[in-house]
Design an enzyme around this catalytic site. Structure first.
Site, PDB file in Angstrom:
ATOM      1  CE1 TYR A  23      -3.915  -2.065  -0.121  1.00  0.00           C
ATOM      2  CE2 TYR A  23      -3.176  -3.106   1.805  1.00  0.00           C
ATOM      3  CZ  TYR A  23      -4.037  -3.303   0.739  1.00  0.00           C
ATOM      4  OH  TYR A  23      -4.686  -4.228   0.598  1.00  0.00           O
ATOM      5  CG  HIS A 101     -10.137   0.219  -5.222  1.00  0.00           C
ATOM      6  ND1 HIS A 101     -10.691  -0.195  -3.898  1.00  0.00           N
ATOM      7  CD2 HIS A 101     -10.969   0.067  -6.011  1.00  0.00           C
ATOM      8  CE1 HIS A 101     -11.832  -0.717  -4.133  1.00  0.00           C
ATOM      9  NE2 HIS A 101     -12.219  -0.314  -5.377  1.00  0.00           N
TER      10      HIS A 101
END
Ligand code: CA2
Length: 149
Positions: A23, A101
């Site tokens: 991430y 996302h």
């Protein structure tokens, strides 16, 4: 003034502190700053929130309409793949929805390729990391100005 709500789902409060290899190293605070910088030139006000609770996200979506916001940008995180309630709330809001996302949900585990939100979103941005939020804000600004002219 045009205003948009930017919502972040469960575990995104951990950004920058866990799993940076997936991430990245930006924190959610960094992403909020990036969003504020992206919204400013468009003279768009933003309300930025994160919740780990499905019902709270539903309430934030309902409040977006009640409070007269013009669009919702949402990273529903894990609820993307499970939550009929969030998809229903977004539909009921009547607001344009952009789904964001950080990662490319189509290049990961197969369960991530299904989104309950995508069918009711104007568009989906995935795989560009935090810059995806800026792209979403630019898209909202363009869309709302086109709708007005
Ligand atoms: O790529 C995205 O933005 C996701 O929405 C992130 C979700 C994941 O379930 C979606 O499939 C794709 C997960 C958010 C969890 O965030 C964390 C951040 C740091 C450490 C651990 C989890």
């Amino acid at each position: 003034m045009t205003s948009i709500v930017i919502l972040n789902g469960p575990n995104l409060n951990l950004l920058g502190r866990r799993e940076p290899e997936i991430y990245g190293s930006s924190t959610l605070g960094d992403i909020e700053e990036l969003c504020r910088a992206a919204a400013e030139p468009h003279a768009i006000a933003i309300e930025f929130s994160q919740s780990n609770h499905e019902g709270e996200l539903v309430e934030l979506i309902q409040a977006a309409t009640l409070n007269g916001h013009n669009a919702v940008v949402i990273n529903p995180a894990g609820y993307t793949h499970t939550s009929v309630a969030i998809a229903d709330a977004l539909t009921a809001s009547g607001l344009p929805v952009i789904e964001v996302h950080l990662t490319n949900i189509h290049s990961r585990e197969s369960f991530r390729a299904n989104s309950f939100v995508s069918p009711i979103a104007i568009g989906v941005i995935c795989g560009f990391g935090p810059v995806g939020y800026k792209l979403a804000i630019d898209a909202v600004a363009q869309m709302l100005s086109t709708n007005r002219s």
